[in-house]
Design a protein around this motif. Structure first.
Motif, PDB file in Angstrom:
ATOM      1  N   LYS A 180     -12.145  -0.050 -14.316  1.00 43.33           N
ATOM      2  CA  LYS A 180     -10.992   0.711 -14.911  1.00 43.33           C
ATOM      3  C   LYS A 180      -9.690   0.552 -14.167  1.00 43.33           C
ATOM      4  N   VAL A 181      -8.541   0.831 -14.785  1.00 38.51           N
ATOM      5  CA  VAL A 181      -7.032   0.819 -14.366  1.00 38.51           C
ATOM      6  C   VAL A 181      -6.715   2.000 -14.173  1.00 38.51           C
ATOM      7  N   VAL A 182      -6.247   2.509 -13.163  1.00 36.14           N
ATOM      8  CA  VAL A 182      -5.662   3.931 -12.633  1.00 36.14           C
ATOM      9  C   VAL A 182      -4.333   3.516 -12.317  1.00 36.14           C
ATOM     10  N   GLU A 183      -3.089   3.908 -13.096  1.00 40.24           N
ATOM     11  CA  GLU A 183      -1.646   3.729 -12.605  1.00 40.24           C
ATOM     12  C   GLU A 183      -1.585   2.583 -12.270  1.00 40.24           C
ATOM     13  N   GLY A 184      -2.111   1.404 -12.796  1.00 39.31           N
ATOM     14  CA  GLY A 184      -1.860  -0.145 -12.755  1.00 39.31           C
ATOM     15  C   GLY A 184      -2.788  -0.698 -11.485  1.00 39.31           C
ATOM     16  N   VAL A 185      -3.590   0.180 -11.009  1.00 41.17           N
ATOM     17  CA  VAL A 185      -4.759  -0.168  -9.714  1.00 41.17           C
ATOM     18  C   VAL A 185      -6.046  -0.473 -10.501  1.00 41.17           C
ATOM     19  N   THR A 186      -6.688  -1.318  -9.997  1.00 42.75           N
ATOM     20  CA  THR A 186      -8.245  -1.913 -10.542  1.00 42.75           C
ATOM     21  C   THR A 186      -8.911  -1.041  -9.793  1.00 42.75           C
ATOM     22  N   VAL A 187      -9.873  -0.228 -10.247  1.00 42.77           N
ATOM     23  CA  VAL A 187     -10.793   0.636  -9.607  1.00 42.77           C
ATOM     24  C   VAL A 187     -12.226   0.088 -10.169  1.00 42.77           C
ATOM     25  N   SER A 188     -13.162  -0.245  -9.388  1.00 48.55           N
ATOM     26  CA  SER A 188     -14.612  -0.515  -9.865  1.00 48.55           C
ATOM     27  C   SER A 188     -15.636   0.113  -9.173  1.00 48.55           C
ATOM     28  N   ASP A 189     -16.532   0.099  -9.825  1.00 46.82           N
ATOM     29  CA  ASP A 189     -17.860   0.623  -8.967  1.00 46.82           C
ATOM     30  C   ASP A 189     -18.466  -0.590  -8.412  1.00 46.82           C
TER      31      ASP A 189
END
Length: 88
Positions: A32-41
């Motif tokens: 997912k994207v949080v404030e323009g940053v990709t975050v992944s499991d």
């Protein structure tokens, strides 16, 4: 340990979104994207992973003792390593 990858090299930006990521971490295999940053499991990593990474000079290791979280920063990624939740 469960690992979450946060794809940014900007420590300030990582710090800004850290609590949001911790409150709503990605599900298994989710990105997912949080404030323009990709975050992944990033799945599970063995306990030895942190020790191996700690030995590398290009890796910064941070600890959040209150939640027993280890954060590794290297290259353009932060890895948040969470303790595994054991079920009875």
């Amino acid at each position: 340990m469960r690992c979450i990858s946060v794809y940014t090299k900007d420590f300030g930006l990582f710090s800004d979104i850290y609590e949001q990521v911790m409150e709503a971490p990605p599900s298994d295999n989710e990105e997912k994207v949080v404030e323009g940053v990709t975050v992944s499991d990033a799945g599970d990593v063995p306990e030895q992973y942190i020790e191996r990474m700690r030995l590398k000079p290009e890796v910064v290791v941070m600890r959040e003792k209150e939640r027993n979280v280890t954060i590794l920063q290297h290259g353009e990624v932060f890895e948040i390593c969470l303790p595994s939740v054991e079920t009875a």
